[in-house]
Design an enzyme around this catalytic site. Structure first.
Site, PDB file in Angstrom:
ATOM      1  N   GLU A 266      -0.176  -5.438   8.715  1.00  0.00           N
ATOM      2  CA  GLU A 266       0.270  -6.382   7.896  1.00  0.00           C
ATOM      3  C   GLU A 266       0.638  -7.416   8.699  1.00  0.00           C
ATOM      4  OE1 GLU A 266       3.927  -4.725   6.096  1.00  0.00           O
ATOM      5  OE2 GLU A 266       2.958  -4.412   4.200  1.00  0.00           O
ATOM      6  N   HIS A 287     -15.657  15.018  16.245  1.00  0.00           N
ATOM      7  CA  HIS A 287     -16.688  15.734  15.706  1.00  0.00           C
ATOM      8  C   HIS A 287     -16.841  15.323  14.006  1.00  0.00           C
ATOM      9  CE1 HIS A 287     -16.346  19.131  18.349  1.00  0.00           C
ATOM     10  NE2 HIS A 287     -15.246  18.730  18.709  1.00  0.00           N
ATOM     11  N   LYS A 401       0.484  -6.463  -6.491  1.00  0.00           N
ATOM     12  CA  LYS A 401       1.875  -6.264  -7.331  1.00  0.00           C
ATOM     13  C   LYS A 401       1.542  -7.144  -8.513  1.00  0.00           C
ATOM     14  CE  LYS A 401       4.579  -5.038  -3.374  1.00  0.00           C
ATOM     15  NZ  LYS A 401       5.602  -5.356  -2.315  1.00  0.00           N
TER      16      LYS A 401
HETATM   17  O1  PA5 Z   1       7.009  -4.484   6.603  1.00  0.00           O
HETATM   18  C1  PA5 Z   1       7.299  -4.684   5.519  1.00  0.00           C
HETATM   19  O2  PA5 Z   1       8.288  -5.668   5.133  1.00  0.00           O
HETATM   20  C2  PA5 Z   1       6.784  -3.912   4.359  1.00  0.00           C
HETATM   21  O3  PA5 Z   1       5.862  -2.810   4.731  1.00  0.00           O
HETATM   22  C3  PA5 Z   1       8.103  -3.241   3.518  1.00  0.00           C
HETATM   23  O4  PA5 Z   1       8.901  -2.436   4.443  1.00  0.00           O
HETATM   24  C4  PA5 Z   1       7.867  -2.387   2.339  1.00  0.00           C
HETATM   25  O5  PA5 Z   1       7.116  -3.171   1.572  1.00  0.00           O
HETATM   26  C5  PA5 Z   1       8.871  -1.817   1.542  1.00  0.00           C
HETATM   27  O6  PA5 Z   1       9.788  -2.977   1.287  1.00  0.00           O
HETATM   28  P1  PA5 Z   1      11.147  -2.383   0.668  1.00  0.00           P
HETATM   29  O7  PA5 Z   1      12.026  -2.010   1.703  1.00  0.00           O
HETATM   30  O8  PA5 Z   1      11.739  -3.885   0.291  1.00  0.00           O
HETATM   31  O9  PA5 Z   1      11.206  -1.708  -0.406  1.00  0.00           O
END
Ligand code: PA5
Length: 410
Positions: A266, A287, A401
């Site tokens: 990310e 394996h 999304k």
């Molecule tokens: O690292 C990040 O910002 C994301 O992976 C969020 O943690 C994830 O999308 C969850 O977001 P939220 O806590 O707003 O539901």
């Protein structure tokens, strides 16, 4: 904790000074002003450690099952630790991380007959998975507990001023704020990581100490594990190794691998750039993908995660009568056998042209997790900048999304 790489790496040395500069200049960068709340472990938890420990103690005395509702950075760090070290006394159930009806139904069934408490973690409280699961689980609990009981049994963690915060006030739940200047995947040392870890009966003090010691090491010498790792992986990318695989001969690290994968995936996969993060657990996965790693297309670098003392002792018994072909193992311990397999794999993969590096921790415990989490987060912040991307945003995840919300009529 140690980081080593095997053999000289063209271009790595040249990246060491830029790595140190990326770290030093983080706080001067106006673009990063609101995302560096994790840099100082102590500040990330400031004022909340006692509240976390008190709540965990109360829950452990009154319940046997904790449901943690959260997705991505809102559950991965705690899940990595608890999966590896086990929960002492409290059953931990992870929810709000998929949209599978089958899984949610299974979770609800598994809760039947248990005394349940719940920690809901959602930074902006718009994410579909935790928001929808919180509603279902809230209704499930409301059918079983009074309003007063619910007040004690539920803790909400979100941004101060969010609707989740208002709901905590309306319902009398403890609200532990999700620090604004910390993105989900950098929350290992905030209440997001700490409350589930404490509720599982694990040593929060040792965990925080591991993080603090890693932080101290990084700030006291530019020749540290985080900078060397960031320089090593970027040098490999420049040499054409587009994928990095985190591998371990300890299955306990599987969830940590998923945390690491999210952190780097990310943070770095943007603007058409990035090192693709993959994980494997050896020797099992040797394996399946071992053939590819050894002899397939050369775009894969490998980082081993190794434990010096695995904390177990299982010798192979002698058995002269069966003639099963395994007498060469007589008297050997599985620690020795597993280490031999790791050393042999490293040697073979190196010889096959896979660049290899290794992180080693003394033991698989809370302290080691603290060290690893902080070191990886620091390395990721540095590595992303070496790559030329902003390691703290994740605009790309909004695309699917938008389509999904349109289909669901939001
Ligand atoms: O690292 C990040 O910002 C994301 O992976 C969020 O943690 C994830 O999308 C969850 O977001 P939220 O806590 O707003 O539901």
């Amino acid at each position: 904790m140690q980081f080593e790489h095997f053999g000289p790496v063209d271009g790595m040395q040249a990246l060491m000074a830029p790595a140190a500069e990326c770290w030093r200049s983080l706080s001067d960068n106006p673009q990063y002003q609101d995302v560096l709340g994790w840099l100082d472990c102590r500040k990330a938890t400031e004022g909340y450690v006692q509240a976390v420990l008190d709540k965990a103690a109360q829950w452990r005395a009154m319940a046997d099952t904790l449901v943690v509702v959260g997705v991505g950075g809102s559950n991965q760090a705690a899940r990595g630790v608890i999966d590896a070290l086990g929960s002492r006394g409290m059953n931990i159930v992870w929810a709000g991380n998929t949209l599978s009806a089958y899984e949610l139904n299974k979770t609800l069934k598994a809760l039947e007959g248990h005394s349940v408490v719940m920690h809901v973690i959602a930074k902006n409280f718009e994410t579909l998975e935790p928001g929808s699961h919180y509603r279902v689980l809230r209704h499930w609990m409301e059918q079983r507990y009074t309003k007063e009981e619910m007040a004690d049994r539920v803790v909400l963690t979100g941004t101060e001023g969010s609707r989740l915060h208002e709901m905590a006030i309306e319902r009398g739940h403890l609200f532990l704020p999700f620090p604004k200047p910390v993105g989900g995947r950098y929350t290992a040392f905030t209440v997001v990581g700490l409350l589930p870890i404490a509720a599982a009966g694990l040593d929060v003090g040792a965990y925080l100490q591991g993080g603090l010691d890693a932080q101290k090491e990084i700030n006291s010498s530019p020749d540290n594990a985080a900078f060397r790792y960031a320089a090593w992986r970027n040098a490999q990318l420049q040499r054409g190794f587009d994928v990095e695989m985190l591998v371990s001969f300890e299955p306990r690290f599987e969830r940590l691998g998923r945390w690491w994968r999210q952190l780097f995936g990310e943070s770095e996969g943007k603007d058409g750039k990035g090192i693709y993060p993959a994980c494997a657990i050896y020797s099992e996965d040797l394996h399946s993908i071992g053939q590819y790693v050894q002899a397939g297309k050369r775009f894969l670098a490998e980082t081993f995660l190794s434990v010096k003392d695995d904390g177990a002792d299982v010798p192979v018994p002698e058995d002269k009568e069966s003639r099963d072909g395994f007498d060469y193992l007589d008297g050997s311990d599985f620690t020795f056998i597993n280490k031999a397999a790791e050393a042999a794999t490293l040697q073979a993969h190196e010889a096959g042209g896979v660049p290899c590096a290794r992180f080693s921790v003394d033991r698989c415990d809370e302290y080691a997790f603290g060290q690893l989490y902080y070191t990886f987060m620091a390395a990721c912040a540095v590595s992303g900048q070496l790559l030329g991307v902003n390691p703290f945003d994740q605009e790309g995840v909004e695309a699917y999304k938008r389509s999904m919300f349109a289909i669901l009529g939001k």
